[in-house]
Every structure is written in C-alpha cells, then in structure tokens.
Design a protein around this motif. Structure first.
Motif, short mmCIF file in Angstrom:
data_model
loop_
_atom_site.label_atom_id
_atom_site.label_comp_id
_atom_site.label_asym_id
_atom_site.label_seq_id
_atom_site.Cartn_x
_atom_site.Cartn_y
_atom_site.Cartn_z
N GLU A 72 0.84 -1.21 0.00
CA GLU A 72 0.00 0.00 0.00
C GLU A 72 0.87 1.26 0.00
OE1 GLU A 72 -3.47 2.19 2.66
OE2 GLU A 72 -2.87 0.15 3.16
N ASP A 73 1.95 1.25 0.79
CA ASP A 73 2.86 2.39 0.81
C ASP A 73 3.49 2.61 -0.56
OD1 ASP A 73 2.59 3.28 3.47
OD2 ASP A 73 3.99 1.76 4.18
N VAL A 74 3.87 1.53 -1.26
CA VAL A 74 4.47 1.66 -2.58
C VAL A 74 3.46 2.29 -3.55
CG1 VAL A 74 5.39 0.40 -4.57
CG2 VAL A 74 6.13 -0.20 -2.26
N PHE A 75 2.19 1.88 -3.46
CA PHE A 75 1.15 2.49 -4.31
C PHE A 75 1.07 3.99 -4.05
CE2 PHE A 75 -3.20 4.03 -4.71
CZ PHE A 75 -3.44 3.78 -6.05
N HIS A 76 1.03 4.38 -2.78
CA HIS A 76 0.92 5.81 -2.44
C HIS A 76 2.21 6.56 -2.77
CE1 HIS A 76 -3.09 5.60 -0.80
NE2 HIS A 76 -2.73 4.54 -0.08
N LEU A 77 3.34 5.89 -2.68
CA LEU A 77 4.61 6.50 -3.07
C LEU A 77 4.61 6.80 -4.57
CD1 LEU A 77 7.55 7.34 -2.60
CD2 LEU A 77 8.18 4.94 -2.85
N MET A 78 4.12 5.86 -5.37
CA MET A 78 4.03 6.10 -6.81
C MET A 78 3.08 7.26 -7.12
SD MET A 78 6.13 4.14 -8.30
CE MET A 78 5.60 4.40 -9.96
N LYS A 79 2.00 7.34 -6.39
CA LYS A 79 1.05 8.45 -6.57
C LYS A 79 1.73 9.78 -6.25
CE LYS A 79 -3.45 10.10 -5.12
NZ LYS A 79 -4.56 9.95 -4.20
N ALA A 80 2.51 9.81 -5.17
CA ALA A 80 3.24 11.03 -4.80
C ALA A 80 4.26 11.40 -5.86
CB ALA A 80 3.92 10.85 -3.44
N LEU A 81 4.93 10.41 -6.44
CA LEU A 81 5.88 10.67 -7.52
C LEU A 81 5.17 11.25 -8.74
CD1 LEU A 81 8.14 7.50 -7.34
CD2 LEU A 81 8.82 9.85 -6.82
N GLU A 83 2.54 13.01 -8.72
CA GLU A 83 2.16 14.38 -8.38
C GLU A 83 3.38 15.28 -8.19
OE1 GLU A 83 -0.29 13.81 -4.93
OE2 GLU A 83 -1.91 12.89 -6.09
N LYS A 84 4.58 14.71 -8.42
CA LYS A 84 5.86 15.43 -8.33
C LYS A 84 6.13 15.98 -6.93
CE LYS A 84 5.89 16.37 -13.17
NZ LYS A 84 6.13 17.22 -14.25
N LYS A 85 5.71 15.22 -5.92
CA LYS A 85 6.01 15.60 -4.54
C LYS A 85 7.44 15.18 -4.22
CE LYS A 85 1.34 15.43 -2.75
NZ LYS A 85 0.46 14.89 -1.73
N ARG A 86 8.09 15.93 -3.36
CA ARG A 86 9.48 15.63 -3.01
C ARG A 86 9.59 14.56 -1.93
NH1 ARG A 86 13.15 20.03 -1.46
NH2 ARG A 86 14.62 18.41 -1.95
N TYR A 87 8.50 14.25 -1.27
CA TYR A 87 8.53 13.26 -0.20
C TYR A 87 7.19 12.56 -0.13
CZ TYR A 87 5.65 16.41 2.54
OH TYR A 87 4.62 17.20 2.97
N TYR A 88 7.17 11.45 0.59
CA TYR A 88 5.94 10.72 0.88
C TYR A 88 6.00 10.30 2.33
CZ TYR A 88 2.92 6.73 1.52
OH TYR A 88 2.00 5.86 2.04
N LYS A 89 4.94 10.55 3.05
CA LYS A 89 4.86 10.15 4.46
C LYS A 89 4.09 8.84 4.53
CE LYS A 89 3.27 11.54 9.00
NZ LYS A 89 2.50 12.52 9.75
N SER A 90 4.78 7.77 4.92
CA SER A 90 4.13 6.47 5.02
C SER A 90 3.33 6.39 6.31
CB SER A 90 5.16 5.35 4.98
OG SER A 90 5.89 5.33 6.17
N ARG A 91 2.58 5.32 6.44
CA ARG A 91 1.80 5.13 7.67
C ARG A 91 2.71 4.97 8.89
NH1 ARG A 91 -3.77 3.83 6.99
NH2 ARG A 91 -4.24 3.76 4.78
N ALA A 92 3.95 4.55 8.65
CA ALA A 92 4.92 4.41 9.74
C ALA A 92 5.61 5.75 10.03
CB ALA A 92 5.96 3.35 9.39
N ALA A 93 5.14 6.82 9.36
CA ALA A 93 5.66 8.18 9.55
C ALA A 93 7.11 8.33 9.12
CB ALA A 93 5.47 8.65 10.99
N MET A 94 7.50 7.58 8.09
CA MET A 94 8.83 7.72 7.53
C MET A 94 8.71 8.56 6.27
SD MET A 94 10.03 3.85 8.03
CE MET A 94 11.73 3.93 8.51
N PHE A 95 9.77 9.20 5.88
CA PHE A 95 9.77 10.08 4.71
C PHE A 95 10.78 9.56 3.69
CE2 PHE A 95 7.35 13.82 6.03
CZ PHE A 95 7.22 13.58 7.38
N PRO A 96 10.41 8.65 2.83
CA PRO A 96 11.37 8.19 1.85
C PRO A 96 11.64 9.24 0.81
CG PRO A 96 9.29 7.07 1.52
CD PRO A 96 9.16 7.96 2.72
#
Length: 96
Positions: A72-81, A83-96
């Motif tokens: 699920e985090d990978v799906f949301h990370l791809m969505k953030a990419l 949208e050209k966001k510089r970061y993604y906050k996962s449910r574990a509150a990490m910022f890859p």
C-alpha cells in the motif's frame, strides 16, 4: 487553490530540513542525530528500484524492493511521484 493544514506545513518543513538543509549542514560540520531522528527517513540505499521497458508493449515496468514499505505504501509512493512531490509520508511516519 488547495487549503493546507498546520500538519502539512510541518511535514513539508521536516522534509525540507532533511532533504535540503541537513545535507548542506553536514558539509560544514559533524552532525549527530538521535536514533529516532535517523529513523524518520528511509535511507535511499535500502530502497532498490528497478525499471525496464517492454518495447513490444511500450510499457515501463518499475519494481521496488524494500523491507520498510508495504504494498500500500508503494502504491501511495508512486502516486506522490506522479504528483511530483518531493517526499511521501508512510503510515509508519517515515519520509522516503
């Protein structure tokens, strides 16, 4: 225009610090962080990304391998990419 909350400003400030300010600071001084601060971001070397182009279909196949993100985090990370966001906050509150 999208309305922003105080939480979104805080997240953006944290990402700005870790992605822009801290690397510059490390060039000028020794920087020591607590384990909690270090665990805020997933180190790039733990995230392995592979991409391959299937010329017959014209598709780009991208795969991620990491123990820090679930599907699920990978799906949301791809969505953030996308949208050209510089970061993604996962449910574990990490910022890859």
């Amino acid at each position: 225009m999208e309305r922003r909350t105080a939480d979104s400003f805080q997240e953006e400030d944290i990402a700005l610090f870790f992605l822009d300010i801290l690397p510059e600071l490390k060039k000028q001084a020794d920087v020591f962080m607590s384990r909690a601060a270090e665990s805020t971001f997933i180190p790039p070397e733990t995230l392995q990304v592979e991409a391959a182009l299937d010329p017959s279909m014209g598709w780009l196949d991208i795969s991620f391998e990491t123990s820090d993100l679930n599907e699920e985090d990978v799906f949301h990370l791809m969505k953030a990419l996308k949208e050209k966001k510089r970061y993604y906050k996962s449910r574990a509150a990490m910022f890859p």
